[in-house]
Design an enzyme around this catalytic site. Sequence first.
Site, mmCIF file in Angstrom:
data_model
loop_
_atom_site.group_PDB
_atom_site.id
_atom_site.type_symbol
_atom_site.label_atom_id
_atom_site.label_comp_id
_atom_site.label_asym_id
_atom_site.label_seq_id
_atom_site.Cartn_x
_atom_site.Cartn_y
_atom_site.Cartn_z
ATOM 1 N N CYS A 154 0.771 -1.234 0.000
ATOM 2 C CA CYS A 154 0.000 0.000 0.000
ATOM 3 C C CYS A 154 0.809 1.295 0.000
ATOM 4 C CB CYS A 154 -0.915 0.012 1.219
ATOM 5 S SG CYS A 154 -0.027 -0.067 2.798
ATOM 6 N N PRO A 155 2.151 1.321 -0.078
ATOM 7 C CA PRO A 155 2.855 2.607 0.054
ATOM 8 C C PRO A 155 2.392 3.668 -0.931
ATOM 9 C CG PRO A 155 4.407 0.796 0.212
ATOM 10 C CD PRO A 155 3.092 0.192 -0.184
#
Length: 419
Positions: A154-155
């Site tokens: 998810c970065p």
Amino acid sequence: MKINQRGRGKFKPAPEYSIEDVRKILMEKINEELNMSIDETMDYCEEDLHYDSVKFNIVSLFCGAGGLDLGVELAGLDVILGKEEVDKAFSSKETYESIREQSVFHHVYANDIFKEALETYRNNFPEHIFVHHKDIRKVKKFPKSNLVLGGFPCPGFSEAGPRLVDDPRNFLYIHFIRCLMQSQPEFFIAENVKGMLTLGKGEVFSQIKQDFEAAGYKVYHQLVDARDYGVPQIRERVFLVGVREDIDFEYEFPLPTHGEGIFLKPYVTLREAIGDLENDPGPYYQGSYSSIYMSRNRKKSWDEQSFTIQASGRQAPLHPSGAPMQKIDKDKWIFPNGEEDNRRLSVKEVARIQTFPDWYEFSDGGNLKVSQNSRLDKLYKQIGNAVPVQLARAIARPLAEWVHENKIKKGEELIEAKA
């Protein structure tokens, strides 16, 4: 859209894109991901996979340290033994091991590229699971399954990061979908950060949901806060739950069990979760606090829930003891009683806050040539990336109930047993 700069600025931030720009970039990146060279070498054969023909067999993608997997396993035990009995057993690894095979769920395969996290997974899950240390983009064929799990990275979605529409990490979900198309499970559970909903003016999430639906699934999604389900932490996450189109079942997200309502249990506080560790917290990340760290409050009181546990030792919240932080200017906070009287939460404390049991064994890789902080950071990363165990348990409970009522009790053969 790339520009000629280095570092975080090498991609154009999402808010500057028009809807048309976002759609164009999404389709280009999806096609790139699908055309990526897959390793034609098979790293396992059917004999390496151990199915249970009368249980729901699980394939776990981006499994990390196993928080989502453990929570799902607990939900599968709850419908057989009852939550109270499972909770009693869960406090001791020996006792838990004596009941875990009764779950309606059975793990077959787990995949990740984070070596130390996979070591943690192996330390805590049954030996029969095929643990695959390989880039998911290179996996040629995924095993058959009844349920696929995964919190794809998810970065690129995170509101705490640079919010990049064209961050390549945003498109690993395509391989989750590739797994669904090969495996054709009845259900899937996917998890991601809140920022996923708003990136690219909402077009990114819209495309992701459409892609999951195109794989043949009714997709239900909801933003939930972990503290509403007994986790001592403010942590908002998006869950997508998929039900294969031929399955007559409408998934409903569980109602909160904790909160301020008259029929709800009180939120679990930091004192309840980690109060007994105050004088013996175990190792914690040590070092100075950056100006970014000191730009906002990092300390909750004993009677509150923790800030979100992040995947970084340096960014870990502060222990609640001592005086509160004090705001002295815009984006500037201080320790009124001095830095030496404040410390970050320890590894054991953040694991508790993520609702892992104390017996859960995390691996730092064992490389004594690197600093203690570096080794500890691998532990914080695993724990912060994980889905809180008790949150996963709540999300999976409706699926476990359906499996128990519609499949397990009827003794149906779900997947052909393998040697």
